[in-house]
Design an enzyme around this catalytic site. Structure first.
Site, mmCIF file in Angstrom:
data_model
loop_
_atom_site.group_PDB
_atom_site.id
_atom_site.type_symbol
_atom_site.label_atom_id
_atom_site.label_comp_id
_atom_site.label_asym_id
_atom_site.label_seq_id
_atom_site.Cartn_x
_atom_site.Cartn_y
_atom_site.Cartn_z
ATOM 1 N N GLY A 14 27.876 -64.075 25.667
ATOM 2 C CA GLY A 14 29.009 -63.817 24.774
ATOM 3 C C GLY A 14 29.676 -62.502 25.136
ATOM 4 O O GLY A 14 29.004 -61.534 25.477
ATOM 5 N N ARG A 75 28.339 -69.654 30.420
ATOM 6 C CA ARG A 75 26.944 -70.059 30.536
ATOM 7 C C ARG A 75 26.796 -70.901 31.806
ATOM 8 O O ARG A 75 27.725 -71.590 32.207
ATOM 9 C CB ARG A 75 26.543 -70.893 29.316
ATOM 10 C CG ARG A 75 26.150 -70.039 28.121
ATOM 11 C CD ARG A 75 26.046 -70.872 26.878
ATOM 12 N NE ARG A 75 27.383 -71.243 26.393
ATOM 13 C CZ ARG A 75 27.609 -72.134 25.446
ATOM 14 N NH1 ARG A 75 26.613 -72.787 24.879
ATOM 15 N NH2 ARG A 75 28.836 -72.397 25.051
ATOM 16 N N ASP A 106 20.000 -60.921 26.300
ATOM 17 C CA ASP A 106 18.667 -61.195 26.838
ATOM 18 C C ASP A 106 18.622 -62.451 27.709
ATOM 19 O O ASP A 106 17.882 -62.490 28.689
ATOM 20 C CB ASP A 106 17.604 -61.210 25.732
ATOM 21 C CG ASP A 106 17.989 -62.099 24.579
ATOM 22 O OD1 ASP A 106 19.007 -62.819 24.695
ATOM 23 O OD2 ASP A 106 17.283 -62.075 23.563
ATOM 24 N N THR A 129 26.294 -56.849 23.998
ATOM 25 C CA THR A 129 26.303 -57.888 22.966
ATOM 26 C C THR A 129 26.583 -57.202 21.646
ATOM 27 O O THR A 129 26.149 -56.072 21.432
ATOM 28 C CB THR A 129 24.954 -58.637 22.890
ATOM 29 O OG1 THR A 129 24.877 -59.285 21.616
ATOM 30 C CG2 THR A 129 23.764 -57.700 22.998
ATOM 31 N N ASP A 131 25.441 -57.984 18.806
ATOM 32 C CA ASP A 131 24.391 -58.188 17.805
ATOM 33 C C ASP A 131 23.376 -57.051 17.721
ATOM 34 O O ASP A 131 22.610 -56.971 16.773
ATOM 35 C CB ASP A 131 23.635 -59.494 18.095
ATOM 36 C CG ASP A 131 24.497 -60.712 17.836
ATOM 37 O OD1 ASP A 131 25.381 -60.640 16.964
ATOM 38 O OD2 ASP A 131 24.286 -61.741 18.502
ATOM 39 N N ASP A 133 20.676 -56.705 19.345
ATOM 40 C CA ASP A 133 19.352 -57.346 19.211
ATOM 41 C C ASP A 133 18.485 -57.173 20.453
ATOM 42 O O ASP A 133 17.633 -58.020 20.732
ATOM 43 C CB ASP A 133 19.526 -58.831 18.882
ATOM 44 C CG ASP A 133 20.334 -59.576 19.933
ATOM 45 O OD1 ASP A 133 20.890 -58.901 20.834
ATOM 46 O OD2 ASP A 133 20.400 -60.806 19.868
ATOM 47 N N ARG A 175 22.425 -63.986 14.120
ATOM 48 C CA ARG A 175 21.618 -65.175 13.885
ATOM 49 C C ARG A 175 20.156 -64.805 13.655
ATOM 50 O O ARG A 175 19.507 -65.346 12.777
ATOM 51 C CB ARG A 175 21.743 -66.130 15.087
ATOM 52 C CG ARG A 175 21.709 -67.596 14.714
ATOM 53 C CD ARG A 175 22.139 -68.481 15.874
ATOM 54 N NE ARG A 175 23.567 -68.411 16.130
ATOM 55 C CZ ARG A 175 24.477 -69.131 15.451
ATOM 56 N NH1 ARG A 175 24.106 -69.953 14.486
ATOM 57 N NH2 ARG A 175 25.747 -69.021 15.734
#
Lengths: 327, 327, 327, 327
Positions: A14, A75, A106, A129, A131, A133, A175
């Protein structure tokens, strides 16, 4: 070990604000050390196809403040196969690319790690990213920008909420981790924040909203992370609350993709610039399989393996702060 | 006719950016003419309850740039009854309010008109709604701000769309009129714009998207007004397109309530200031049942009746411009 | 030690974005612990005059996203005298205020420290200044917001610079420290950054600009901190460069006070919320003479004395990054 | 008359937001009508040098929201000579360019008009300047964006002004006309607005500021257009006011070049799109020497000669509104 004369840079997964700034930094650091740099379009997919472009210091002017990634991202199913990776390796060799900087999350790092193990090809990762994360860095590229985007939008929604004495459920990205929800929730003055890391139970939400009403609050914002643990999506939450607390008129807003875009914040631009320098210098120092990160305001490196397997934890202190602010 | 010594001002219906600036203008114009001004909270609902506040020139400082409405807004069932309106009239009399400025949309104006007819109470309207769906004015208060908000958000979405070569369907407000969709669509460089005024048919949409792909466009944004005529909501449109054009990966974004909020644009602030002056001066001139509007860059008045029944037409030229821009 | 039942909060010195969010946090933390809170208007000046206002959790709604400080700020000559401070103490006693949270810079903290020493009055500091020039915290309140404001404005200036192939000198705030110049300079992609900490000499500037021209750069931005060491102000720099490099057409922009204002970034809002909680809890724990700070992403405390005397150092790594980016 | 098969488009004079959107519109309209389009770099200077680039519909993707002009702009002394214009004509002929769209201000239009008269070369003008000082259009390209930029910055300055109870003089662009000052002044809630069209005298300014203080205003903003008629620049005004009204502490902010930049507003993007279509269609219809304009919300054309000689008048109603708002 082979001397590195040309580095390939790509964005994968993303998109996030700051990716362009990171590409610019990689390119200019290469120019500074007088080595070549190639951009790889569309992540691993473009690597397999040999969709490359030579980049020099001037190629990346005017992009530090642009959202998205001009190298594009995609992707790649093919890269998950041995044949795909072999094809990618062949393309890199053909283009005389000696090492790789992968900007992504990741999933992208896992690809890079496998690639390194199979072909002994030097790989450095930059965490891009929204996020936040990824373990091994306190901030991923784009995260700070997204927080500003989200609070800015919630400020707008609050204009309507308080004009009409309404309750809003606002769904934000995240998420698996609640970083965006928790930080933007505190920043936007949300009354309650539902995150994947905590299952407070629906009864507590009702309790909190009841208390809000009693304490004289005329409008409220509840932030819901995509992956929250209530077992209900944001529209079901609305129905649930309206059923149990008929005094509330609830509205829902799903922020969606706008959270990814926009001109990066100063923080993300500076972070991207620092990370790009470190990634290239690490490769030139003969290192590989590391992710550049920010720890305690310093640029550091972490083994890609640890970054992938690790868990980025939310700051429990912030949950307390949020509770106190909702008094 | 009774001399006007005190004017009541209220906001009613959905909030829009510029409402606070309009209240400020009404209040300060009253101060300028040395008459009193009262704010009425929560529209007709607060009028019935006598929920008033005295406002002077200093009461409204620092609000010209704030979204929403500090007087709040609400729908009122009670005001639709004769008893409700009688109660409202009694409250106004008790507070010595001689005339009314109603900032809102056609529903609010209808209420004001009925009220005037029953009690011979002077009423002036200021069109405050983001939808720009009121006849008698080229621009309603808040519309310009909303257009800027929408293009700003779509710019962000486009960062992701073009990073991933994707197609986005973006739903914007506009149940009956396509002003927001059409103008923001042209402003955001959308490939296709679906509005309530036109039923182009789904086949044309597919055709246009096919052509886009062929002409080398790597990503596309389609704007969909809430009330578009395809008979499908934005999620059904996504499914339809993905079924018929498997080469496209479609994402959906519903902008929702954020479109209403935010600091008003300079245009809306200036418009609000001009309209507030005109509304108060019209009342002081003994006029009533008029809506202040902007026509050909000049402040004008239109009978409320015409504003309510009229139809605000979209600019057909813009549809042509949009088609040409999508070449 | 006396139990604390009422805390006074004030802002002092130059305003910065996030001050309102910090006030809100102090007030709500007091409410959470069920103690009283009073706002003190105009810093030490209002303290001397007893210009106080009782604040409860609802008093501070809707301010987390507002720039400036609703409690206002002022310099106070009177507080520098023993008589002034005695008067201030009397006012606090009269209002039953038991402890103080001072949001401001080092001058404000010095005042608080002296006050504490004279009257044994508990004082906690929250660092609120855009300059980031306080030791004991990696970030002062408002600094992050200012960086975003500055890069946003320089992005706009660059539109013109690159449209006209011009060189711009942009002066930013920072009399003693170059944090804003250095970070915003890297964030805005500036070609050269002149800061108080470094005297690179004018010859190096000319050299760098010559190299820029040769490397094909068509436009350039040079960031100059107010307090830079060249011995020339930004207009003299323009003249100097135009004299020595006639191939450049130079423009000057002094950003000035706009750098202080605006809605705080998410980072500053969250930081303010965390700091307010810590300041109140520290007082309730019987502590005093400390400044709340952020170190390695954690909320910490530092003796006020150290915060005042210490020096906030710029990040030398960033100078290197800036040099590499200007290749 | 020769059939037009290829149109050249250029930007000239000071850059303004929306120029890129106008170029995009010209290019896509050419593509729509299946004729060629060439971009001319750096205005008349690039025309003389034959610095052209072929542009197709895809060349201009992603620029509708970018400030500045990617074709760049420059002043040209050479084009003021007969030889320069002859060289330019030769270059156009060599590149098979049959007609010209000039995006710029009155200086650029004068150049185009002379060029047409000498070589009978079809020329259309699009008014691109932030000053809104061109007759024949209610809005020039970029003007609306600049108003938003200016009120946004003044909102920030007001945060500081009201935090410190200060008076600010803010200088905005507008050497000959006060459109920006007047509209942004009303939009930003300025207490007084000094414009070139009106000489209110310094005594009135003092009077107004005295009245402000008496009426309880704690802070004030005075907007000063570059070309105001007081005979004093903004710094001299500060000194003058501080001398005569020692109760005021005055600060000055000169907004400068940032006013020109930034992403265009929706209004400017739509206007640019409409104007580009009209300019190309007019040329294809065999017209020349016209400027496209917006009058009463409709796209119109005006003889270039009239646009140059005419005077764009400020709206006197706004001066009244401003006076009333400052009550």
């Amino acid at each position: 070990m082979k001397e590195i004369k040309k580095i390939g840079v790509m964005t994968s997964g993303g998109d996030s604000p700051g990716m362009n700034a990171a590409i610019r930094s990689v390119v200019r650091t290469c120019a500074f050390y007088k080595i070549e740099c190639a951009g790889i379009y569309r992540g691993y997919e473009g690597m397999i196809e040999g969709d490359f472009i030579d980049l020099n210091a001037r190629s990346v002017k005017g992009i530090i403040n642009k959202g998205g990634t001009f190298l594009k991202s995609a992707r790649s199913k093919a890269f998950r196969t041995k044949e795909g990776r072999q094809a990618a390796y062949n393309q890199l060799k053909k283009a005389n690319i000696d090492a790789l900087v992968v900007i992504g999350g990741d999933g992208s790092f896992t690809g890079g790690l496998v690639f390194n193990q199979e072909f002994n090809f030097p790989v450095m990762g930059i965490p891009g990213t929204i996020d936040n994360d990824i373990a091994g860095t306190s901030h991923t590229l784009g995260y700070d920008t997204t927080l500003n985007t989200v609070v800015d939008v919630i400020d707008k929604i609050r204009d309507t909420a308080s004009s009409h004495n309404r309750l809003f459920f606002v769904e934000v990205m995240g998420r698996d981790v609640g970083h965006i929800a928790l930080n933007a929730g505190v920043g936007a003055g949300a009354e309650e924040i539902l995150i994947p890391e905590e299952d407070l139970g629906l009864e507590r939400l009702l309790e909190s909203l009841r208390r809000s009403k009693e304490s004289g609050k005329s409008s409220s914002i509840v932030i819901v992370a995509e992956g929250d643990k209530t077992g209900k999506n944001v529209f079901e939450l609305k129905d649930y609350v309206e059923e149990h607390l008929p005094e509330y008129e609830v509205r829902v807003s799903v922020l969606g993709h706008m959270q990814r875009g926009g001109s990066p914040s100063c923080f993300d631009r500076v972070l991207a610039s620092r990370m790009g320098v470190k990634a290239v210098e690490s490769l030139l120092d003969g290192k590989s399989n590391l992710m550049v990160g920010l720890m305690n305001d310093k640029i550091t490196v972490t083994p890609l393996e640890r970054a992938i397997k690790g868990q980025s934890k939310i700051n429990k202190e912030l949950i307390r702060v949020s509770d106190i602010m909702s008094v």
